[in-house]
Enzyme design. Sequence first.
Site, PDB file in Angstrom:
ATOM      1  N   ASP A   9      38.472  52.518  50.267  1.00  0.00           N
ATOM      2  CA  ASP A   9      39.434  53.632  50.398  1.00  0.00           C
ATOM      3  C   ASP A   9      40.157  53.867  49.061  1.00  0.00           C
ATOM      4  OD1 ASP A   9      40.908  51.209  50.474  1.00  0.00           O
ATOM      5  OD2 ASP A   9      42.460  52.053  51.773  1.00  0.00           O
ATOM      6  N   ASP A  14      40.598  49.398  44.676  1.00  0.00           N
ATOM      7  CA  ASP A  14      39.248  49.695  45.182  1.00  0.00           C
ATOM      8  C   ASP A  14      38.389  50.258  44.057  1.00  0.00           C
ATOM      9  OD1 ASP A  14      39.547  49.937  48.464  1.00  0.00           O
ATOM     10  OD2 ASP A  14      41.350  50.546  47.414  1.00  0.00           O
ATOM     11  N   THR A 122      36.980  46.874  51.483  1.00  0.00           N
ATOM     12  CA  THR A 122      38.256  46.756  50.774  1.00  0.00           C
ATOM     13  C   THR A 122      39.302  47.755  51.276  1.00  0.00           C
ATOM     14  OG1 THR A 122      37.469  48.201  48.994  1.00  0.00           O
ATOM     15  CG2 THR A 122      37.168  45.832  48.680  1.00  0.00           C
ATOM     16  N   PHE A 163      48.365  45.323  54.643  1.00  0.00           N
ATOM     17  CA  PHE A 163      48.092  46.751  54.888  1.00  0.00           C
ATOM     18  C   PHE A 163      46.747  47.017  55.596  1.00  0.00           C
ATOM     19  CE2 PHE A 163      46.280  50.824  53.367  1.00  0.00           C
ATOM     20  CZ  PHE A 163      47.220  51.712  53.866  1.00  0.00           C
ATOM     21  N   ASN A 164      45.645  46.515  55.031  1.00  0.00           N
ATOM     22  CA  ASN A 164      44.329  46.895  55.567  1.00  0.00           C
ATOM     23  C   ASN A 164      44.156  46.484  57.027  1.00  0.00           C
ATOM     24  OD1 ASN A 164      43.472  48.050  53.178  1.00  0.00           O
ATOM     25  ND2 ASN A 164      42.447  46.192  52.436  1.00  0.00           N
ATOM     26  N   HIS A 236      44.035  43.120  44.287  1.00  0.00           N
ATOM     27  CA  HIS A 236      43.533  42.657  45.594  1.00  0.00           C
ATOM     28  C   HIS A 236      42.021  42.819  45.762  1.00  0.00           C
ATOM     29  CE1 HIS A 236      47.722  42.669  47.034  1.00  0.00           C
ATOM     30  NE2 HIS A 236      47.841  43.897  46.579  1.00  0.00           N
ATOM     31  N   ASP A 237      41.576  44.093  45.755  1.00  0.00           N
ATOM     32  CA  ASP A 237      40.202  44.377  46.187  1.00  0.00           C
ATOM     33  C   ASP A 237      39.149  43.760  45.265  1.00  0.00           C
ATOM     34  OD1 ASP A 237      41.278  45.769  48.275  1.00  0.00           O
ATOM     35  OD2 ASP A 237      41.092  47.725  47.309  1.00  0.00           O
TER      36      ASP A 237
HETATM   37  C1  BDR Z   1      45.274  46.430  50.149  1.00  0.00           C
HETATM   38  O1  BDR Z   1      45.973  47.622  50.501  1.00  0.00           O
HETATM   39  C2  BDR Z   1      45.643  48.655  49.606  1.00  0.00           C
HETATM   40  O2  BDR Z   1      46.790  49.308  49.168  1.00  0.00           O
HETATM   41  C3  BDR Z   1      44.848  48.048  48.490  1.00  0.00           C
HETATM   42  O3  BDR Z   1      43.832  48.939  48.058  1.00  0.00           O
HETATM   43  C4  BDR Z   1      44.269  46.784  49.084  1.00  0.00           C
HETATM   44  O4  BDR Z   1      43.014  47.023  49.676  1.00  0.00           O
HETATM   45  C5  BDR Z   1      46.286  45.374  49.750  1.00  0.00           C
HETATM   46  O5  BDR Z   1      47.122  45.067  50.819  1.00  0.00           O
HETATM   47 CA    CA Z   2      41.769  49.039  49.312  1.00  0.00          CA
END
Ligand code: BDR
Ligand code: CA
Length: 307
Positions: A9, A14, A122, A163-164, A236-237
């Site tokens: 996303d 990402d 991701t 979040f994800n 993160h990703d």
């Molecule tokens: C995740 O949330 C998104 O904002 C980033 O792309 C990452 O996948 C981190 O919590």
């Molecule tokens: Ca992401």
Amino acid sequence: MIPIIMDCDPGHDDAIALLMAFASDAFDIKGVTITGGNQTLVKTLNNARKVLSFAGKTARIAAGSDKPMLRELEVAPQVHGETGLDGPVLPESDLPVEPMHAIALMKEICDQSPEPVTLIATGPLTNVGTFLTIYPECKANIKQIAIMGGSMVGGNWTSSAEFNILVDPEAADIVFSSGIPIIMAGLDVTHKALIYEEDVERIRAIGKKVSTMVAELLDFFMKFHKSMGYHGAPLHDACAVAYLLKPEIFIGHDYYVEIETKGEFTTGSTVVDQFNRTKKKANTKVLLDLDRQAFVDLLVDLVNQYA
Ligand code: BDR
Ligand code: CA
């Protein structure tokens, strides 16, 4: 080469994860599938196409779900801006979009691959969860799913949820209970995968078109995280990709993990059975730590492959 489907996303991290994956000759990227998440599906699809075109890459790219399985979509403009990829100005892309849904592309790739496919996810897990629900027979040809999502301790979107996973906990529940081996690059490790100002300057100093874009992505991403009190930008990703390329730079542990979908305060949390209280077999390799310098070196090395 490892056959790969990347579900994402974009999103700054990402986008960088995509660039790392496409630069590596260890991966054969069979498809890129897009979900709504950091921004609406229209925006994340456009961002993925722009980044790949700018980097001179082509891929089979398909749009997936524009909203979670059972919930309304929550987006993250405070982290990624109104476009979902604020910062660098990228030209529009003419990269074609497959005339099929992301899950149809996932099925086609799994059906045709002589070797089991690895999924890298991701974003929110809506596409992957829907795919496994509609085509459960495809599980037989999926080797593993490396996700960025979740955390053993604490969340970044609520007190307990990342979040994800929070955006689509029902889809995450399907993925974690699928029986397919999961690699969880959650906040436990990604908050240690910090990119500092000097790392950004190292990337900018490469002085090529794509490295400049990556530095500009990181400038924007850094600004938000600094305002939140982070010392650098947690990439993160990129951890989900980096683990598959260099597992030796990570420390992880196999645990049984399940997803809270109905909590009063904890919806979207990844519940990790550290002491095997459930007596259930581990379903997830939870990444806990990494060699930060080796991670940055890998990032720089892969960015350096581009013109
Ligand atoms: C995740 O949330 C998104 O904002 C980033 O792309 C990452 O996948 C981190 O919590
Ligand atoms: Ca992401």
